[in-house]
Design a protein around this motif. Structure first.
Motif, PDB file in Angstrom:
ATOM      1  N   PRO A  82      36.130  28.874  47.282  1.00  0.00           N
ATOM      2  CA  PRO A  82      37.148  29.333  48.241  1.00  0.00           C
ATOM      3  C   PRO A  82      38.548  29.382  47.628  1.00  0.00           C
ATOM      4  CG  PRO A  82      36.310  27.153  48.853  1.00  0.00           C
ATOM      5  CD  PRO A  82      35.461  27.642  47.733  1.00  0.00           C
ATOM      6  N   ILE A  83      38.830  28.477  46.703  1.00  0.00           N
ATOM      7  CA  ILE A  83      40.163  28.455  46.067  1.00  0.00           C
ATOM      8  C   ILE A  83      40.268  29.617  45.087  1.00  0.00           C
ATOM      9  CG2 ILE A  83      41.762  27.050  44.670  1.00  0.00           C
ATOM     10  CD1 ILE A  83      40.148  24.575  45.772  1.00  0.00           C
ATOM     11  N   ILE A  84      39.201  29.835  44.334  1.00  0.00           N
ATOM     12  CA  ILE A  84      39.161  30.959  43.390  1.00  0.00           C
ATOM     13  C   ILE A  84      39.358  32.272  44.152  1.00  0.00           C
ATOM     14  CG2 ILE A  84      37.590  32.301  41.887  1.00  0.00           C
ATOM     15  CD1 ILE A  84      36.424  29.588  40.946  1.00  0.00           C
ATOM     16  N   ALA A  85      38.672  32.394  45.298  1.00  0.00           N
ATOM     17  CA  ALA A  85      38.746  33.648  46.071  1.00  0.00           C
ATOM     18  C   ALA A  85      40.178  33.903  46.540  1.00  0.00           C
ATOM     19  CB  ALA A  85      37.798  33.580  47.264  1.00  0.00           C
ATOM     20  N   LYS A  86      40.865  32.880  47.051  1.00  0.00           N
ATOM     21  CA  LYS A  86      42.225  33.077  47.576  1.00  0.00           C
ATOM     22  C   LYS A  86      43.213  33.390  46.449  1.00  0.00           C
ATOM     23  CE  LYS A  86      41.935  33.383  51.693  1.00  0.00           C
ATOM     24  NZ  LYS A  86      42.195  34.648  52.368  1.00  0.00           N
ATOM     25  N   LEU A  87      43.108  32.654  45.346  1.00  0.00           N
ATOM     26  CA  LEU A  87      44.046  32.913  44.243  1.00  0.00           C
ATOM     27  C   LEU A  87      43.827  34.317  43.688  1.00  0.00           C
ATOM     28  CD1 LEU A  87      44.115  29.438  42.417  1.00  0.00           C
ATOM     29  CD2 LEU A  87      45.902  30.439  43.840  1.00  0.00           C
ATOM     30  N   THR A  88      42.562  34.716  43.603  1.00  0.00           N
ATOM     31  CA  THR A  88      42.249  36.064  43.102  1.00  0.00           C
ATOM     32  C   THR A  88      42.849  37.116  44.042  1.00  0.00           C
ATOM     33  OG1 THR A  88      40.216  35.190  42.175  1.00  0.00           O
ATOM     34  CG2 THR A  88      40.351  37.580  42.343  1.00  0.00           C
ATOM     35  N   GLU A  89      42.688  36.876  45.351  1.00  0.00           N
ATOM     36  CA  GLU A  89      43.241  37.817  46.344  1.00  0.00           C
ATOM     37  C   GLU A  89      44.766  37.941  46.185  1.00  0.00           C
ATOM     38  OE1 GLU A  89      41.900  36.708  50.308  1.00  0.00           O
ATOM     39  OE2 GLU A  89      43.430  38.006  51.215  1.00  0.00           O
ATOM     40  N   MET A  90      45.392  36.853  45.756  1.00  0.00           N
ATOM     41  CA  MET A  90      46.852  36.871  45.581  1.00  0.00           C
ATOM     42  C   MET A  90      47.282  37.598  44.316  1.00  0.00           C
ATOM     43  SD  MET A  90      48.022  33.033  46.553  1.00  0.00           S
ATOM     44  CE  MET A  90      49.752  33.431  46.412  1.00  0.00           C
ATOM     45  N   GLY A  91      46.311  37.834  43.416  1.00  0.00           N
ATOM     46  CA  GLY A  91      46.659  38.513  42.173  1.00  0.00           C
ATOM     47  C   GLY A  91      46.736  37.575  40.977  1.00  0.00           C
ATOM     48  N   VAL A  92      46.295  36.319  41.152  1.00  0.00           N
ATOM     49  CA  VAL A  92      46.239  35.393  40.010  1.00  0.00           C
ATOM     50  C   VAL A  92      44.986  35.758  39.202  1.00  0.00           C
ATOM     51  CG1 VAL A  92      46.004  32.958  39.327  1.00  0.00           C
ATOM     52  CG2 VAL A  92      47.306  33.550  41.382  1.00  0.00           C
ATOM     53  N   SER A  93      45.114  35.874  37.890  1.00  0.00           N
ATOM     54  CA  SER A  93      43.929  36.181  37.061  1.00  0.00           C
ATOM     55  C   SER A  93      43.235  34.876  36.715  1.00  0.00           C
ATOM     56  CB  SER A  93      44.322  36.846  35.755  1.00  0.00           C
ATOM     57  OG  SER A  93      44.929  38.053  36.013  1.00  0.00           O
ATOM     58  N   LEU A  94      41.929  34.859  36.889  1.00  0.00           N
ATOM     59  CA  LEU A  94      41.172  33.646  36.591  1.00  0.00           C
ATOM     60  C   LEU A  94      40.035  34.002  35.645  1.00  0.00           C
ATOM     61  CD1 LEU A  94      40.981  32.282  40.230  1.00  0.00           C
ATOM     62  CD2 LEU A  94      42.425  31.403  38.420  1.00  0.00           C
ATOM     63  N   GLU A  95      40.016  33.324  34.519  1.00  0.00           N
ATOM     64  CA  GLU A  95      38.941  33.555  33.556  1.00  0.00           C
ATOM     65  C   GLU A  95      38.018  32.344  33.617  1.00  0.00           C
ATOM     66  OE1 GLU A  95      38.863  33.884  28.841  1.00  0.00           O
ATOM     67  OE2 GLU A  95      40.605  34.880  29.753  1.00  0.00           O
ATOM     68  N   LEU A  96      36.792  32.574  34.084  1.00  0.00           N
ATOM     69  CA  LEU A  96      35.892  31.449  34.324  1.00  0.00           C
ATOM     70  C   LEU A  96      35.049  31.164  33.098  1.00  0.00           C
ATOM     71  CD1 LEU A  96      34.690  32.451  37.923  1.00  0.00           C
ATOM     72  CD2 LEU A  96      36.728  31.175  37.256  1.00  0.00           C
ATOM     73  N   GLY A  97      35.141  29.938  32.579  1.00  0.00           N
ATOM     74  CA  GLY A  97      34.305  29.525  31.455  1.00  0.00           C
ATOM     75  C   GLY A  97      33.185  28.650  31.983  1.00  0.00           C
ATOM     76  N   GLU A  98      32.466  27.975  31.081  1.00  0.00           N
ATOM     77  CA  GLU A  98      31.319  27.175  31.517  1.00  0.00           C
ATOM     78  C   GLU A  98      31.750  26.012  32.420  1.00  0.00           C
ATOM     79  OE1 GLU A  98      27.993  24.893  29.163  1.00  0.00           O
ATOM     80  OE2 GLU A  98      28.265  26.975  28.504  1.00  0.00           O
ATOM     81  N   ASP A  99      32.760  25.264  31.976  1.00  0.00           N
ATOM     82  CA  ASP A  99      33.265  24.184  32.840  1.00  0.00           C
ATOM     83  C   ASP A  99      34.797  24.203  32.867  1.00  0.00           C
ATOM     84  OD1 ASP A  99      33.995  23.137  30.406  1.00  0.00           O
ATOM     85  OD2 ASP A  99      33.501  21.071  30.961  1.00  0.00           O
ATOM     86  N   SER A 100      35.350  25.393  32.695  1.00  0.00           N
ATOM     87  CA  SER A 100      36.820  25.474  32.679  1.00  0.00           C
ATOM     88  C   SER A 100      37.272  26.801  33.290  1.00  0.00           C
ATOM     89  CB  SER A 100      37.317  25.379  31.236  1.00  0.00           C
ATOM     90  OG  SER A 100      36.890  26.522  30.530  1.00  0.00           O
TER      91      SER A 100
END
Ligand code: UD1
Length: 419
Positions: free
Chosen positions: A263-281
């Motif tokens: 849910p946090i990833i979804a909201k930040l993404t909606e705001m335009g924050v880029s998130l690069e998801l690694g295995e545990d980071s």
């Protein structure tokens, strides 16, 4: 009294390692009462709330050793006898209530002072008690105490009117030694509940479905000690993700479980924050122009109420109008008042807050009114012009390990002072 002083304006960079989840460790320490043996919690977060619950166990004669150097907690409950937990400790922290389930399961009774904790609403315990009553406990409340007795607990079906985290945990722990099967319907689905069930199952309990809305517990006669490494703290992870975004920087948050952060990833993404998801980071890049969003807190897997204050700080810095609706706690906008002292434009209307982004927040003297509110003020301070001085930081120390040094490691200008 200590205070935290934040000088805003620094860009953050680098990696931050997330600690283990406070909200996993608290019920796990309480649950070790059931083991009747020795339990070891590895990689435990060295936090005030963790020390309080360990002291609550000590007050009912468990042997607990906090090995700060190795972040390990050793708990021996083999020789404990029935005792009443210290009311001073119980009033300090609401989560002390998590010993109700284990106490009634192991000793057939408990007497505990009515709870304390963060001042974020009335936070009743009716659902906990409803569940224990359904298993056959006779519960009474009076003179500031809640008491329960049960010769034998008997498995039953318990429907929770609301998926309360604490009630689910207490009922699950109470049912571990109950005769037959207990089914908790509309149970809370938080990852911390799954972690608690894993700990109890490793000790010999039979719990199925934890992490879903229906949990089945088949009673057993006894448990044994175990070694457990708790899951990482999704709220601490979320707080540092917001730190990257609010300072318009790029940081890497390490030691996280992406599944728990959806849910946090979804909201930040909606705001335009880029998130690069690694295995545990997760690499958080907040350097682009951010957009306002609407947020509604919900039980897991919805947006966590424990991230609402931090997101409010972030939205105060984003041009446009955002609406935050708090559905879990009725009094959880106290940080809005403090953010307004920093120049934020927020209007509260019942359970909703309308946030109008401003060009710049300004450093001010503010007060941490509860744990997450305190974290939100540090975040706002990082993005403010000038200096922010936060008082009542004992709230922050209840739930964040070494917070100023973690921020310092990312390049923030932050220090703790003796006021
Ligand atoms: C846990 C978390 C806390 C988080 C909260 C909601 C721990 C130690 N704490 O708190 O950080 O903010 O979940 O995600 O894990 N309620 C009732 N009757 C009850 C119990 C709860 O009405 O018997 C209400 C509460 O007043 C509140 C809502 O249910 O409005 C959620 O409470 P609950 O899920 O029980 O939170 P906690 O377990 O106290």
């Amino acid at each position: 009294m200590e205070k935290i002083v934040v000088k805003g304006g620094s860009k953050l960079s680098g990696k931050i390692k997330i600690s283990a989840a406070k909200n996993s460790v608290l019920p796990i320490i309480a649950g070790s009462i059931l083991s009747g043996g020795r339990c070891v919690i590895e990689n435990a977060p060295m936090l005030e709330d963790v020390f309080v619950i360990s002291d609550v166990l000590k007050s009912v004669s468990a042997e607990t050793v906090i090995d700060k150097e190795n972040s390990r907690i050793l708990i021996d409950t083999s020789n404990i006898s029935y005792g009443e937990p210290s009311s001073e400790l119980v009033r300090k922290m609401r989560a002390s209530f998590l010993i109700m389930g284990p106490m009634i399961a192991r000793f057939g009774r408990f007497k505990i002072s009515l709870p304390g904790g963060c001042n974020i609403g009335t936070r009743p315990i009716d659902l906990h008690l409803k569940g224990l009553t359904a298993l056959g406990a006779e519960v009474s409340i009076g003179h500031g105490y809640v008491e329960a007795v049960a010769n034998r607990l008997i498995g039953n079906k318990v429907y929770l009117d609301f998926p309360s985290v604490g009630a689910t945990e207490n009922i699950m722990m109470a049912a571990v030694f109950a005769d037959g099967e207990t089914i908790i319907e509309n149970s809370a689905e938080e990852p911390e509940i799954e972690d608690l069930a894993k700990f109890l199952n490793n000790m010999g309990a039979i719990i199925e479905g934890a992490g879903t809305d229906t949990i089945k517990i088949t009673g057993v006669k006894s448990l044994r000690g175990t070694v457990h490494k708790p899951i990482c703290d999704r709220i601490e992870a979320g707080t540092f993700m917001v730190a990257g975004a609010i300072t318009r920087s790029k940081v890497e948050v390490v030691g996280v479980n992406e599944e728990h952060l959806k849910p946090i990833i979804a909201k930040l993404t909606e705001m335009g924050v880029s998130l690069e998801l690694g295995e545990d980071s997760i690499i958080v890049d907040g350097t682009k122009i951010l957009k306002p969003v609407d947020i509604k807190t919900m039980p897991y897997p919805g947006f966590p109420t424990d991230m609402q204050a931090q997101m409010m700080s972030l939205l105060c810095t984003v041009k446009g109008t955002s609406v935050i609706t708090e559905t879990i706690f009725e009094n959880r906008f106290m940080h809005a008042q403090e953010l307004k002292r920093m120049g934020a434009n927020i209007k509260i209307d019942g359970r909703s807050a309308v946030v109008e982004g401003v060009d710049m927040l300004t450093g001010s003297e503010v007060k941490a009114t509860d744990l997450r509110a305190g974290a939100a003020l540090i975040l706002a301070g990082l993005a403010s012009e000038g200096e922010t001085v936060i008082s009542d930081i004992y709230h922050i120390d209840r739930g964040y390990v070494d917070i100023e040094n973690k921020f310092k490691g990312l390049g923030a200008d932050i220090k703790r002072i003796e006021a």
